[in-house]
Design an enzyme around this catalytic site. Structure first.
Site, mmCIF file in Angstrom:
data_model
loop_
_atom_site.group_PDB
_atom_site.id
_atom_site.type_symbol
_atom_site.label_atom_id
_atom_site.label_comp_id
_atom_site.label_asym_id
_atom_site.label_seq_id
_atom_site.Cartn_x
_atom_site.Cartn_y
_atom_site.Cartn_z
ATOM 1 N N GLU A 289 0.650 -1.274 0.124
ATOM 2 C CA GLU A 289 -0.148 0.050 -0.102
ATOM 3 C C GLU A 289 0.971 1.359 -0.001
ATOM 4 O OE1 GLU A 289 -4.336 -1.005 1.943
ATOM 5 O OE2 GLU A 289 -2.924 0.428 3.119
ATOM 6 N N HIS A 310 8.520 -26.698 -1.512
ATOM 7 C CA HIS A 310 7.796 -27.888 -2.205
ATOM 8 C C HIS A 310 6.715 -27.509 -2.962
ATOM 9 C CE1 HIS A 310 9.969 -30.882 0.316
ATOM 10 N NE2 HIS A 310 10.093 -29.791 1.051
ATOM 11 N N LYS A 424 -14.325 0.066 -3.443
ATOM 12 C CA LYS A 424 -15.413 0.518 -2.653
ATOM 13 C C LYS A 424 -16.337 1.204 -3.613
ATOM 14 C CE LYS A 424 -12.450 1.248 1.295
ATOM 15 N NZ LYS A 424 -11.867 2.052 2.182
HETATM 16 O O1 PA5 Z 1 -3.590 0.980 5.843
HETATM 17 C C1 PA5 Z 1 -4.848 1.483 5.695
HETATM 18 O O2 PA5 Z 1 -5.008 2.566 5.792
HETATM 19 C C2 PA5 Z 1 -6.012 0.530 5.582
HETATM 20 O O3 PA5 Z 1 -5.466 -0.715 5.152
HETATM 21 C C3 PA5 Z 1 -6.787 0.513 6.577
HETATM 22 O O4 PA5 Z 1 -6.277 0.105 7.509
HETATM 23 C C4 PA5 Z 1 -8.253 -0.431 6.343
HETATM 24 O O5 PA5 Z 1 -8.797 0.166 4.910
HETATM 25 C C5 PA5 Z 1 -9.195 -0.258 7.365
HETATM 26 O O6 PA5 Z 1 -9.477 1.249 7.545
HETATM 27 P P1 PA5 Z 1 -10.164 1.616 8.735
HETATM 28 O O7 PA5 Z 1 -9.535 1.442 9.979
HETATM 29 O O8 PA5 Z 1 -10.746 3.024 8.427
HETATM 30 O O9 PA5 Z 1 -11.460 0.680 8.852
#
Ligand code: PA5
Length: 447
Positions: A289, A310, A424
């Site tokens: 990310e 394996h 989303k």
């Molecule tokens: O790293 C990030 O920002 C995302 O992976 C969030 O942690 C994830 O989308 C969950 O978001 P939230 O804590 O707002 O529910």
């Protein structure tokens, strides 16, 4: 006290020492951007000095809350997705007995997870398991609006209230969310749940050392003080005052960027202890990310060895030469298991008699490293003296700091995740969420 140790020398047949050393100005500038808070995404740097800013009162609040859940629950469900659950699961799995859920004489509740998927069978089976059990919930969402955890929370909160009564269930629910915004904050305030705050300037994937990670880890019975202590050590070691050659985060950022520029587009995080599987999942989120944007970024992958030797071992040894490996090696196992002699020796294994199982594992590790280097795969190694809270704290912070530096060297904003929104939008359009009318029309025309 020892520290975790990064070795990059086994990359030098593939990239030159000089080229990696040549990254010094860029890497130091990147680390300074973090320190000065002047780089891209600088409103998300709350993690940078988080370890050293955690005070005793905060840790005590976490421990006291954990104690209430421990004393009142057989099972605690941690609800969250992405950065809101991966860090906790990574640390809890790494420190737990491999057969934790089968242990009968428990001092701590079993920790399970929800809201990290929308599997109907998963949720059905979880709710069946929780029937007639004393359970509690830690509901984690920074935005407080993420669909997956919100859906799981509604189901489990309803079940808990049915089983325990509305009033009694209040002390069994803890919410970790934004201080003011989001549906989870509104709900927690109205219901009067205990809450912890996720600070605005800490993104999900950098939140493991905030209550997001610390509370579930404490509930599982692990020493969050030692975890934070390890992270504090790394905060110092990875800081701008440590010279480039001795700074593990700087070295890691430099070598992986050079490998990437030489065509090694995939980094595989390797472990030799299955309980580290979720450390890799956490790491993949952190780096994926943070760096995968603007058409750039190393693809973070992972394997568990020797299991995956394996299966994926063939590809790693012989497939397209676009990969490098980073091996997490644990120097000293927590337990000893000596391989026994057998007079009949029908299995032909007496050559191992008297050796520790870990010695066999270590020879597999060494043999694999040599084979993979021979096969054209650069190898980096991160050695943990032991698998415990302190060294895991070091490892987590090391990866976070190196990720921030590495992202800046790559030229991206390591702290945003614009790509996560695309699915989303489509999902809400397809589910006809109010406010998505135009998108619903557009997407329905395409299917
Ligand atoms: O790293 C990030 O920002 C995302 O992976 C969030 O942690 C994830 O989308 C969950 O978001 P939230 O804590 O707002 O529910």
């Amino acid at each position: 006290m020892e520290n975790i140790k990064l070795s990059i020398d086994k990359a030098f047949g593939f990239v030159s020492k000089e080229a990696v050393a040549g990254y010094q100005p860029k890497v130091e500038a990147a680390n300074k951007l973090l320190e000065d808070g002047t780089g891209k995404g600088n409103d998300f740097l709350g993690w940078l000095h988080l370890p050293s800013s955690i005070d005793n009162a905060h840790l005590k609040d976490i421990e006291d809350t954990a104690k209430i859940l421990q004393e009142n629950c057989e099972v605690v469900v941690v609800i969250g997705i992405g950065g809101s659950y991966l860090g906790a699961k990574a640390v809890i799995d790494a420190l737990s007995n491999s057969f934790d859920w089968l242990q009968t004489e428990r001092k701590t509740p079993v920790v399970v997870y929800a809201g990290q998927n929308i599997g109907e069978d998963y949720l059905y089976e979880l709710q069946e398991l929780l029937k007639n059990k004393k359970f509690g919930i830690i509901s984690i969402s920074k935005s407080g609006t993420t669909t997956e955890p919100a859906l799981a929370f509604r189901l489990l909160k309803t079940q808990l209230e049915e089983q325990q009564g509305k009033e009694a269930s209040k002390k069994l629910i803890v919410c970790i969310t934004d201080k003011a915004r989001g549906a989870l904050r509104t709900l927690a305030t109205q219901e009067g749940y205990k809450t912890f705050i996720i600070e605005d300037n800490i993104g999900g994937r950098f939140s493991v050392l905030s209550p997001v990670g610390l509370l579930p880890i404490a509930v599982a019975g692990f020493d969050v003080r030692k975890l934070v202590e390890g992270a504090v050590t790394m905060e110092r070691l990875c800081g701008i005052d440590t010279p480039f050659a001795e700074n593990p985060a700087a070295q890691y950022a430099a070598v992986r960027n050079e490998l990437y520029n030489k065509g090694k587009k995939i980094e595989i995080l390797v472990n030799y202890h299955p309980k580290l599987h979720y450390i890799s999942e956490w790491w993949k989120q952190l780096y994926g990310e943070s760096e995968g944007k603007e058409g750039k970024g190393i693809f973070p992958a992972s394997v568990d060895f020797t299991t995956d030797l394996h299966s994926m071992g063939q590809w790693i040894q012989d497939g397209e030469r676009t990969i490098f490996e980073t091996v997490i090696s644990v120097k000293e196992s927590n337990y000893k298991k000596i391989f026994p002699n057998d007079d009949a020796n029908l299995d032909g294994l007496n050559f191992l008699a008297g050796k520790r199982v870990d010695e066999v594992n270590k020879m597999a590790e060494l043999g694999t490293m040599i084979a993979h280097i021979d096969g054209g795969v650069p190898n980096l190694k991160i050695e943990l003296p032991k698998l415990n809270e302190y060294y895991l704290g070091q490892l987590l912070y090391f990866f976070e700091r190196a990720c921030g530096i590495s992202g800046y060297v790559l030229g991206v904003n390591p702290f945003d995740q614009p790509g996560v929104e695309a699915y989303k939008k489509n999902m809400f359009a397809l589910l006809e969420k109010p406010g998505y009318e135009e998108e619903t029309k557009a997407i329905k025309a395409r299917i």
